[in-house]
Design a protein around this motif. Structure first.
Motif: not given
Ligand SMILES: *Cc1c(COP(=O)(O)O)cnc(C)c1O
Length: 389
Positions: A126-130
């Motif tokens: 997981v690299r990003a959360v939006a």
């Protein structure tokens, strides 16, 4: 029953300030393309309000999210977590770069991403959360930060937060502006949003380290901005990018709107309060729940919704309103079980029970600046009739 035929659309964009004057000036300026004087004025206004590192005006919120995906270099092998209860673009912008998408459920208080659901989806990919500030109500972003901080201290891996703030410009949690609570955030100026220019958006940067590369990517991967600033003597291709910039004609339209943000917010807050006043007393009798805003949140007044008892009731009420000339709508078809969502996720069985439940029962009422008290009373009367029938 009404004696005359009424039509109340769901949305109707309005001119609120100097939009038409500014558009004429933009044409006369001989600078209708991106990066012109009206773009600069929109950027200045948003930057000083948000007190952020930079703002880049884009052709849409979708484009701003795509620019964010490029900037973060998310691609095959990387995972991005988004709420299932959101518009397609929140996921698509990352999926089209080859990232895997995981869909988190929402929590029932703000209808934003559920921190516990997010926690269950984290792993080293997981690299990003939006997260999304649904309806302009701040989501549980502090709890999301806590979950990610715990994950980072365990794995040594940083995860970036990109707030999809399409609904939430001028909304706050306490005294903190929505859109300034992650590494970057995106705005929408689509004609269905609070401030409009037909189609438009922005990428808000909260980390100054992202500025230079973001500007390069905005301008087709070139160092045009450095050239314009006199920092380099040639202008050339240096990086990945696209044509993300907003036309100055549309920036002129938008500036007219943004300059009047206090009036627009006051108008929209009045519409919201009027709905609330007319509907909340009837919740129990009519079997619905009205939208509520936690006490520490300042809403950006994007919408007003009610939650009906079940899907059949909701769909019946939508029809009853339509038969009286009122366009109400549902929101959203969950992404975790959509054909597009299933193509890009590695967790097709992720439980998103709250999303499924809310999406089946939610009904959004007509909401726009020019909606009169009389129209609101008519809509509420029709809703109460439909629910007590
Ligand atoms: C409207 C919307 C978008 C897309 O905005 P565009 O400017 O039309 O690209 C993205 N996310 C959310 C939550 C939206 O409501």
């Amino acid at each position: 029953m009404p004696t005359r035929e009424r039509r109340i659309p769901f949305n109707r964009p309005s001119v609120v300030g100097r939009e038409l004057t500014y558009i004429s000036q933009a044409i006369a300026n001989d600078h209708a393309s991106a990066g012109g004087p009206f773009t600069d004025r929109c950027v200045d206004l948003l930057r000083s309000h948000l007190d952020c590192a930079d703002v880049l005006m884009t052709t849409s919120c979708t484009d701003a999210l795509e620019l964010a995906a490029l900037l973060l270099d998310v691609g095959p092998g990387d995972t991005v977590v988004v709420p299932s209860f959101t518009f397609v673009s929140t996921a698509l912008a990352f999926a089209r770069n080859g990232a895997t998408i995981r869909f988190a459920d929402i929590e029932p208080t703000t209808l934003g991403m559920c921190p516990e659901s997010l926690e269950r989806l984290l792993d080293p990919s997981v690299r990003a959360v939006a997260p999304v500030h649904y309806g302009g109500v701040g989501c549980q972003i502090d709890e999301i930060h806590e979950v990610l901080d715990r994950h980072s201290s365990r794995t040594g891996q940083a995860v970036s937060i990109i707030e999809d703030n399409a609904h939430g410009l001028y909304g706050r949690i306490g005294d903190r502006e929505l859109g300034t609570l992650g590494r970057m955030s995106t705005l929408s100026f689509h004609e269905t949003k609070n401030f409009v220019c037909g189609e438009g958006g922005a990428l808000v940067l909260n980390d100054p380290a992202d500025r230079e590369r973001a500007h390069t990517m905005l301008t087709k991967g070139t160092n045009r901005r450095q050239f314009m600033l006199g920092l380099v003597d040639k202008y050339t291709w240096v990086e990945n990018g696209s044509s993300f910039g907003l036309s100055d004609l549309l920036a002129a339209y938008l500036l007219g709107q943004l300059e009047r943000h206090d009036e627009v917010l006051a108008t929209r807050s009045h519409v919201w309060a009027r709905y609330d006043e007319l509907l909340t007393p009837h919740q129990e009798r009519c079997g619905f729940t009205t939208m509520s805003i936690p006490a520490d949140r300042a809403c950006a007044w994007h919408m007003y919704f009610v939650l009906l008892r079940d899907r059949n009731t909701r769909d019946g009420v939508l029809q009853a309103l339509a038969s009286r000339g009122i366009t109400a709508t549902f929101h959203y078809v969950p992404l975790h079980s959509s054909p597009g969502g299933l193509r890009c996720t590695d967790r097709p069985d992720a439980g998103c029970d709250v999303t499924d439940d809310i999406s089946g029962r939610l009904l959004r009422l007509p909401f726009y600046n020019g909606l009169s008290d009389d129209d609101i009373s008519y809509v509420c009367g029709a809703l109460l009739d439909a629910c007590s029938g």
